[in-house]
Scaffold this motif. Structure first.
Motif, PDB file in Angstrom:
ATOM      1  N   LYS A   1       0.832  -1.204   0.000  1.00 24.95           N
ATOM      2  CA  LYS A   1       0.000   0.000   0.000  1.00 24.95           C
ATOM      3  C   LYS A   1       0.867   1.255   0.000  1.00 24.95           C
ATOM      4  CE  LYS A   1      -3.641   2.275   2.710  1.00 24.95           C
ATOM      5  NZ  LYS A   1      -4.504   2.159   3.918  1.00 24.95           N
TER       6      LYS A   1
ATOM      7  N   ALA B   1       2.451   1.810  -3.372  1.00 22.20           N
ATOM      8  CA  ALA B   1       1.455   2.347  -4.308  1.00 22.20           C
ATOM      9  C   ALA B   1       1.166   3.816  -4.020  1.00 22.20           C
ATOM     10  CB  ALA B   1       0.174   1.527  -4.236  1.00 22.20           C
TER      11      ALA B   1
ATOM     12  N   TYR C   1     -14.138   3.192  -3.336  1.00 24.10           N
ATOM     13  CA  TYR C   1     -13.626   2.073  -2.540  1.00 24.10           C
ATOM     14  C   TYR C   1     -14.660   0.947  -2.463  1.00 24.10           C
ATOM     15  CZ  TYR C   1     -10.040   5.324  -0.669  1.00 24.10           C
ATOM     16  OH  TYR C   1      -9.001   6.218  -0.513  1.00 24.10           O
TER      17      TYR C   1
ATOM     18  N   LYS D   1     -14.809  -1.053  -5.656  1.00 24.86           N
ATOM     19  CA  LYS D   1     -13.648  -1.941  -5.757  1.00 24.86           C
ATOM     20  C   LYS D   1     -13.782  -3.122  -4.799  1.00 24.86           C
ATOM     21  CE  LYS D   1      -9.662  -3.026  -7.500  1.00 24.86           C
ATOM     22  NZ  LYS D   1      -9.535  -3.333  -8.942  1.00 24.86           N
TER      23      LYS D   1
ATOM     24  N   MET E   1     -13.724  -7.006  -5.881  1.00 22.56           N
ATOM     25  CA  MET E   1     -12.752  -7.947  -5.339  1.00 22.56           C
ATOM     26  C   MET E   1     -13.426  -9.071  -4.554  1.00 22.56           C
ATOM     27  SD  MET E   1      -9.598  -5.416  -4.244  1.00 22.56           S
ATOM     28  CE  MET E   1      -8.456  -6.786  -3.988  1.00 22.56           C
TER      29      MET E   1
ATOM     30  N   VAL F   1      -7.810  -5.270  -0.356  1.00 17.88           N
ATOM     31  CA  VAL F   1      -8.067  -4.007  -1.048  1.00 17.88           C
ATOM     32  C   VAL F   1      -7.069  -2.918  -0.650  1.00 17.88           C
ATOM     33  CG1 VAL F   1      -9.647  -2.857   0.589  1.00 17.88           C
ATOM     34  CG2 VAL F   1      -9.976  -2.556  -1.877  1.00 17.88           C
TER      35      VAL F   1
ATOM     36  N   GLU G   1      -4.786  -1.446  -3.156  1.00 17.46           N
ATOM     37  CA  GLU G   1      -5.514  -0.843  -4.273  1.00 17.46           C
ATOM     38  C   GLU G   1      -5.975   0.579  -3.968  1.00 17.46           C
ATOM     39  OE1 GLU G   1      -5.803  -2.241  -7.234  1.00 17.46           O
ATOM     40  OE2 GLU G   1      -4.639  -3.926  -6.470  1.00 17.46           O
ATOM     41  N   ARG G   2      -6.059   0.937  -2.712  1.00 19.01           N
ATOM     42  CA  ARG G   2      -6.625   2.244  -2.355  1.00 19.01           C
ATOM     43  C   ARG G   2      -5.874   3.419  -2.983  1.00 19.01           C
ATOM     44  NH1 ARG G   2     -10.665   1.856   1.531  1.00 19.01           N
ATOM     45  NH2 ARG G   2     -10.721  -0.097   2.695  1.00 19.01           N
TER      46      ARG G   2
ATOM     47  N   ARG H   1      -4.239   3.498  -5.720  1.00 20.41           N
ATOM     48  CA  ARG H   1      -4.512   3.488  -7.164  1.00 20.41           C
ATOM     49  C   ARG H   1      -5.909   4.045  -7.445  1.00 20.41           C
ATOM     50  NH1 ARG H   1      -2.263  -1.853  -6.159  1.00 20.41           N
ATOM     51  NH2 ARG H   1      -0.046  -1.829  -6.712  1.00 20.41           N
ATOM     52  N   ILE H   2      -6.859   3.714  -6.571  1.00 21.21           N
ATOM     53  CA  ILE H   2      -8.207   4.283  -6.683  1.00 21.21           C
ATOM     54  C   ILE H   2      -8.143   5.794  -6.455  1.00 21.21           C
ATOM     55  CG2 ILE H   2     -10.500   4.329  -5.617  1.00 21.21           C
ATOM     56  CD1 ILE H   2     -10.007   1.329  -4.920  1.00 21.21           C
TER      57      ILE H   2
END
Length: 356
Positions: A161, A164, A270, A273, A277, A308, A311-312, A314-315
């Motif tokens: 995380k 990212a 979020y 996503k 997922m 997740v 991914e946060r 990137r979101i």
């Protein structure tokens, strides 16, 4: 009406104009498809009066009504139709569907997810059903039960995380002292998580929390562009971004029930996503309720909340791009009586399309 008794909206003409604006923006997104590839884009439904029924063996869907006048879209899908999406997202609103529809969706491998206005998942029905893979679920149990493995898993997830988040900080924000501090903390945190051995998960969360505080501090003061505010003003606090905590959650600072448009969009993104997922986790044979880093609670997709995390950021980058390239209007949002901010249905559809 969706915007009853809300002074922020003005009249129905404003609402209709902005709804049509976001419909046009969303319709412009057409995913590329290979020959004979099944439609990879989710079907996103919103508004009041959504209808899903089976008619002569086909799935017939009528989209919801969000404003007047509106051309309500209708879709008809036949079994094994290549235009049939693998996912259908229902965004708040209201409507009806039958047991026959649920059976048809399961037979065709179509997942159905409903996201509430607050950015919380109401329900997810996997199109493949839940067929647990014994080895994968056993891995979940074993990793959760072994404290050393659990801590190593958590450290790696948070490290991913932070890595990212570096990309988001470096590409989305101009150089500033706050940005450099956030980058420095993220790099140091990622390094510690990659090399240090932890005996307490709270030590991992402490690193995450310190980095998150610096990360969102770099967002502080980010301008949000508005149109039509001379006629329909918005709260002064909406002109720029101040932080993730909501003013609608009382004394305790929390991210839920966002009171700022940016946070409302983040929460919604979020949630979309998470739903995506969760569908994938079930399809892959995992138990989505059996978390490793997050504690399992009844009805909570704890494993997905683990997965997740990387991914946060990137979101965040997608939402930041969206904010930078659009002007918003008062009619895009609702302020509830508790101060919570709610996206208009068509804006919510647009945000969902960025993620789904």
């Amino acid at each position: 009406m969706y915007h009853d008794a809300n002074p922020l909206f003005g009249d129905a003409d404003d609402w209709a104009e902005r709804s049509e604006h976001w419909i046009a923006e969303t319709s412009a997104i057409l995913p590329k498809r290979r020959l004979r590839q099944r439609n990879p884009a989710p079907l996103i439904l919103c508004g009041h009066g959504v209808s899903m029924r089976i008619e002569n063996g086909a799935l017939v869907i009528r989209d919801g009504f969000t404003h007047y006048p509106q051309q309500q879209a209708q879709y008809r899908y036949f079994p094994r139709d290549l235009d049939l999406p693998t996912r259908i997202l229902l965004l708040d609103g209201s409507g009806t569907l039958s047991f026959d529809v649920l059976s048809w969706l399961a037979e065709q491998g179509v997942a159905l997810a409903r996201v509430k206005w607050s950015g919380e998942i109401a329900t997810v029905a996997s199109g493949t059903g839940y067929a647990a893979d014994r080895d994968r679920v056993q891995w979940q149990h074993d990793t959760r039960a072994d404290e050393a493995k659990r801590l190593a898993f958590a450290a790696d997830i948070i490290r991913q995380k932070l890595i990212a988040s570096l990309a988001t900080l470096e590409t989305q924000f101009e150089s500033s002292r706050a940005r450099e501090i956030a980058i420095e903390k993220a790099r140091a945190g990622a390094d510690r998580l990659g090399h240090q051995t932890f005996n307490d998960i709270n030590a991992i969360f402490a690193i995450e929390g310190e980095c998150a505080s610096a990360y969102f501090a770099a967002w502080h003061g980010m301008p949000i562009a508005w149109t039509g505010t001379q006629r329909r003003p918005v709260p002064d606090g909406w002109q720029t971004y101040a932080g993730r905590s909501s003013l609608a959650t009382g004394v305790k600072a929390e991210n839920r029930n966002a009171s700022h448009p940016v946070n409302a969009m983040l929460n919604y993104a979020y949630a979309v996503k998470l739903a995506q997922m969760q569908i994938q986790a079930v399809a892959d044979g995992y138990d989505p309720t059996l978390g490793i880093m997050h504690n399992s609670k009844r009805g909570s997709p704890a494993l997905v909340l683990d997965l997740v995390e990387p991914e946060r950021p990137r979101i965040d980058a997608r939402i930041l791009d969206f904010i930078k390239t659009n002007n918003f209007a008062a009619a895009d949002f609702v302020i509830r009586t508790n101060g919570a901010c709610r996206l208009s249905p068509q804006l919510a559809r647009k945000v969902a399309s960025l993620i789904g």
